[in-house]
Design a protein around this motif. Structure first.
Motif, PDB file in Angstrom:
ATOM      1  N   ARG A 187      10.530   7.460  -3.892  1.00 48.62           N
ATOM      2  CA  ARG A 187      10.236   7.645  -2.459  1.00 48.62           C
ATOM      3  C   ARG A 187      11.446   7.274  -1.603  1.00 48.62           C
ATOM      4  O   ARG A 187      11.778   7.957  -0.642  1.00 48.62           O
ATOM      5  N   ILE A 188      12.086   6.175  -1.945  1.00 53.32           N
ATOM      6  CA  ILE A 188      13.261   5.732  -1.182  1.00 53.32           C
ATOM      7  C   ILE A 188      14.396   6.731  -1.337  1.00 53.32           C
ATOM      8  O   ILE A 188      15.023   7.139  -0.358  1.00 53.32           O
ATOM      9  N   THR A 191       9.454   3.309 -10.818  1.00 51.42           N
ATOM     10  CA  THR A 191      10.092   4.605 -10.590  1.00 51.42           C
ATOM     11  C   THR A 191       9.490   5.364  -9.413  1.00 51.42           C
ATOM     12  O   THR A 191      10.228   5.924  -8.600  1.00 51.42           O
ATOM     13  N   SER A 192       8.181   5.393  -9.287  1.00 49.87           N
ATOM     14  CA  SER A 192       7.586   6.183  -8.202  1.00 49.87           C
ATOM     15  C   SER A 192       7.956   5.615  -6.826  1.00 49.87           C
ATOM     16  O   SER A 192       8.244   6.371  -5.899  1.00 49.87           O
ATOM     17  N   ARG A 196       8.517   1.577   4.278  1.00 47.02           N
ATOM     18  CA  ARG A 196       9.710   0.899   3.766  1.00 47.02           C
ATOM     19  C   ARG A 196      10.774   1.907   3.347  1.00 47.02           C
ATOM     20  O   ARG A 196      11.962   1.722   3.598  1.00 47.02           O
ATOM     21  N   ALA A 197      10.355   2.992   2.716  1.00 50.36           N
ATOM     22  CA  ALA A 197      11.301   4.035   2.290  1.00 50.36           C
ATOM     23  C   ALA A 197      12.006   4.640   3.492  1.00 50.36           C
ATOM     24  O   ALA A 197      13.231   4.837   3.468  1.00 50.36           O
ATOM     25  N   ARG A 198      11.276   4.924   4.555  1.00 52.33           N
ATOM     26  CA  ARG A 198      11.899   5.489   5.768  1.00 52.33           C
ATOM     27  C   ARG A 198      12.873   4.496   6.397  1.00 52.33           C
ATOM     28  O   ARG A 198      13.970   4.869   6.817  1.00 52.33           O
ATOM     29  N   LEU A 199      12.491   3.231   6.452  1.00 50.99           N
ATOM     30  CA  LEU A 199      13.359   2.195   7.019  1.00 50.99           C
ATOM     31  C   LEU A 199      14.651   2.079   6.215  1.00 50.99           C
ATOM     32  O   LEU A 199      15.752   2.097   6.781  1.00 50.99           O
ATOM     33  N   LEU A 200      14.537   1.977   4.906  1.00 51.57           N
ATOM     34  CA  LEU A 200      15.739   1.860   4.070  1.00 51.57           C
ATOM     35  C   LEU A 200      16.615   3.102   4.190  1.00 51.57           C
ATOM     36  O   LEU A 200      17.838   2.996   4.220  1.00 51.57           O
ATOM     37  N   THR A 233       0.861  -1.178   0.000  1.00 51.21           N
ATOM     38  CA  THR A 233       0.000   0.000   0.000  1.00 51.21           C
ATOM     39  C   THR A 233       0.903   1.235   0.000  1.00 51.21           C
ATOM     40  O   THR A 233       2.126   1.132   0.228  1.00 51.21           O
ATOM     41  N   ASP A 234       0.322   2.397  -0.235  1.00 47.50           N
ATOM     42  CA  ASP A 234       1.114   3.638  -0.168  1.00 47.50           C
ATOM     43  C   ASP A 234       1.756   3.800   1.204  1.00 47.50           C
ATOM     44  O   ASP A 234       2.915   4.197   1.317  1.00 47.50           O
TER      45      ASP A 234
END
Length: 132
Positions: free
Chosen positions: A97-98, A92-93, A70-74, A63-64
């Motif tokens: 985010r990451i 790409t989108s 996941r982006a914050r964790l990475l 989900t968004d």
């Protein structure tokens, strides 16, 4: 000596000072625990100067909210080393985010379409400039 770890859906290996992680197949947010622990173990116990994620073989069913999480964790795990993400155009989108999260934390990140382009970028950063 090369270090590597693989299990269904992902592989982690060290190539020089670059940690390379390849992910494939259908992936859900719950599937990140084992790869995440392995990734963190490699980061903690290896001399890592850069990271290359190859996610082209993966189909993410997030989900968004899960993507943002996941982006914050990475970003927390990767912001201290240059990070290249090899992705397909339709990813790409999510990749953006990451990258934005890594850059927000002061890190360097780049999206690429090939592993070769990612390695060229990482190697240029990791190889000291030698002047004659």
């Amino acid at each position: 000596m090369a270090q590597a770890y693989s299990m269904e859906g992902f592989e982690i290996r060290i190539d020089g000072h670059v940690l390379e992680m390849r992910t494939e197949g259908t992936r859900t947010s719950d599937m990140g625990r084992d790869p995440g622990r392995s990734f963190q173990s490699f980061m903690a116990n290896s001399d890592i100067g850069g990271i290359l994620f190859d996610v082209r073989g993966a189909q993410y069913e997030f989900t968004d909210f899960e993507w943002d999480e996941r982006a914050r964790l990475l970003a927390r795990l990767c912001h201290h080393v240059p990070t290249a993400i090899v992705c397909r155009p339709d990813q790409t989108s999510q990749t953006t985010r990451i990258i934005e999260q890594i850059e927000t934390r002061g890190g360097l990140a780049l999206a690429c379409r090939s592993r070769q382009a990612a390695r060229v970028w990482l190697d240029a950063i990791l190889t000291p400039n030698v002047k004659d």
